[in-house]
Motif scaffolding. Sequence first.
Motif, short mmCIF file in Angstrom:
data_model
loop_
_atom_site.label_atom_id
_atom_site.label_comp_id
_atom_site.label_asym_id
_atom_site.label_seq_id
_atom_site.Cartn_x
_atom_site.Cartn_y
_atom_site.Cartn_z
N PRO A 236 0.79 -1.24 0.00
CA PRO A 236 0.00 0.00 0.00
C PRO A 236 0.82 1.29 0.00
CG PRO A 236 -0.99 -1.60 1.47
CD PRO A 236 0.31 -2.19 1.03
N SER A 237 1.87 1.37 0.78
CA SER A 237 2.62 2.62 0.88
C SER A 237 3.30 2.97 -0.45
CB SER A 237 3.66 2.54 2.00
OG SER A 237 4.53 1.44 1.81
N TYR A 238 3.89 1.97 -1.10
CA TYR A 238 4.53 2.23 -2.39
C TYR A 238 3.49 2.40 -3.49
CZ TYR A 238 8.75 0.71 0.02
OH TYR A 238 9.79 0.58 0.90
N ARG A 239 2.38 1.68 -3.39
CA ARG A 239 1.32 1.82 -4.37
C ARG A 239 0.79 3.26 -4.38
NH1 ARG A 239 0.60 -0.10 -8.86
NH2 ARG A 239 0.30 2.09 -9.38
N ALA A 240 0.71 3.85 -3.20
CA ALA A 240 0.24 5.24 -3.10
C ALA A 240 1.20 6.19 -3.83
CB ALA A 240 0.10 5.64 -1.64
N MET A 241 2.49 5.95 -3.73
CA MET A 241 3.47 6.80 -4.41
C MET A 241 3.41 6.58 -5.93
SD MET A 241 4.76 8.62 -2.02
CE MET A 241 3.10 8.49 -1.28
N LEU A 242 3.23 5.34 -6.34
CA LEU A 242 3.10 5.08 -7.77
C LEU A 242 1.85 5.74 -8.33
CD1 LEU A 242 4.12 1.30 -7.78
CD2 LEU A 242 5.47 3.20 -8.68
N ASP A 243 0.77 5.71 -7.56
CA ASP A 243 -0.47 6.36 -8.00
C ASP A 243 -0.28 7.87 -8.12
OD1 ASP A 243 -1.73 3.91 -8.13
OD2 ASP A 243 -2.74 4.11 -6.19
N ARG A 244 0.41 8.47 -7.17
CA ARG A 244 0.69 9.91 -7.25
C ARG A 244 1.47 10.24 -8.53
NH1 ARG A 244 0.54 13.74 -3.19
NH2 ARG A 244 -0.21 13.06 -1.13
N GLU A 245 2.37 9.35 -8.88
CA GLU A 245 3.21 9.57 -10.05
C GLU A 245 2.46 9.31 -11.35
OE1 GLU A 245 7.07 10.76 -11.38
OE2 GLU A 245 6.21 10.69 -9.36
N GLY A 246 1.30 8.63 -11.25
CA GLY A 246 0.59 8.20 -12.45
C GLY A 246 1.24 7.00 -13.09
N ALA A 247 1.87 6.17 -12.25
CA ALA A 247 2.62 5.01 -12.74
C ALA A 247 1.80 3.74 -12.54
CB ALA A 247 3.94 4.88 -11.99
N ALA A 248 1.74 2.92 -13.57
CA ALA A 248 1.01 1.66 -13.47
C ALA A 248 1.77 0.65 -12.61
CB ALA A 248 0.76 1.08 -14.85
N GLY A 249 3.08 0.69 -12.66
CA GLY A 249 3.89 -0.27 -11.91
C GLY A 249 5.30 0.23 -11.72
N PRO A 250 6.14 -0.55 -11.05
CA PRO A 250 7.52 -0.13 -10.78
C PRO A 250 8.31 0.25 -12.02
CG PRO A 250 6.95 -2.03 -9.43
CD PRO A 250 5.80 -1.83 -10.38
N GLY A 251 8.03 -0.43 -13.14
CA GLY A 251 8.76 -0.11 -14.37
C GLY A 251 8.58 1.31 -14.83
N ASP A 252 7.47 1.94 -14.45
CA ASP A 252 7.20 3.31 -14.88
C ASP A 252 7.96 4.35 -14.09
OD1 ASP A 252 5.46 2.49 -16.89
OD2 ASP A 252 3.73 2.47 -15.54
N VAL A 253 8.52 3.99 -12.93
CA VAL A 253 9.37 4.93 -12.20
C VAL A 253 10.84 4.54 -12.28
CG1 VAL A 253 7.56 5.69 -10.62
CG2 VAL A 253 9.00 3.73 -9.99
N ALA A 254 11.13 3.38 -12.85
CA ALA A 254 12.52 2.99 -13.04
C ALA A 254 13.17 3.95 -14.03
CB ALA A 254 12.61 1.56 -13.57
N ILE A 255 14.44 4.23 -13.80
CA ILE A 255 15.20 5.10 -14.69
C ILE A 255 15.83 4.23 -15.77
CG2 ILE A 255 17.16 6.68 -14.83
CD1 ILE A 255 16.53 7.57 -12.01
#
Length: 298
Positions: A236-255
């Motif tokens: 939940p805690s990381y999911r909330a940050m991904l949602d703020r970013e508009g990211a579907a999953g971890p791959g969308d915030v990976a550099i």
Amino acid sequence: MRFGLMLNEPSGQDPFAELSDRIAQAVDDGFDSAWMSNIFGLDALTTLAVAGRGHAIELGTGVVPTYPRHPAVLAQQAMTVNAALGGRLALGIGLSHQIVIENMYGYSFDRPARHMKEYLDVLVPASRGEQVKYTGDTLKANLRLTTPGAGFPVLVAALGPRMLKLAGTVADGTVLWMTGPKTVAEHIAPTINAAAAEAGRERPRIVCTLPVSVTDDPDAARARANEIFAVYGQLPSYRAMLDREGAAGPGDVAIVGDESAVRAQIEGLAEAGATDFVAAIFGDRERTREVVLGASKS
């Protein structure tokens, strides 16, 4: 911005020697810090004390869960490690997750922000060698540690507003994971910096840790990141940050991307307000390491 390297847990027969070699390489490369997670493998603090001794680099935990350890006990352990490391420890702590704390350890995860406030009320002064006399709703302490190694940065894995305020007013900053540049710029940095300013404190550290991979096939790298780091898209805690970013999953915030794309994304984190970037390298390690090092020197 300072640059750090996440140390993957080794799988060889002598993990301490392997990690020591990795830390030595990080020093030679010019990284400012090296970090180790604390999940279900090696104990991060003990490992850093063994593998990191003699290496002139900041060594951090990202992060040690609070619930299984009384704050004074953690303070004593961290002070001992800091003494062994010659004063180069950065202690990152975090709540962990409800599924871990309740289902695996059997503790209550009720009101986690209250728990962290009380934890810091004991941990921070105890780790400075001060007398602590404290009675909270969930924690008590009446002691003074005489352990060498007093005084080191305490960083909190803070994502929500209340936790970020604690990290800015009581601790020395935050350690992030799965938190992209938009969220750092619009949520993390403004909240923690405002809390520190209101308390009359120096600008806190914002240690942003993200997966990074230099590649000519970014789509495949993002798919691989989604596979490797899948669990973090469900907590939940990381999911909330991904949602703020508009990211579907971890791959969308990976550099990910080629050399210029990765460098630009790292520079974007600095512009967003990160004070430290810690690279969790996956994929082509050597190619990625060279680009991260190049960014650190620009």
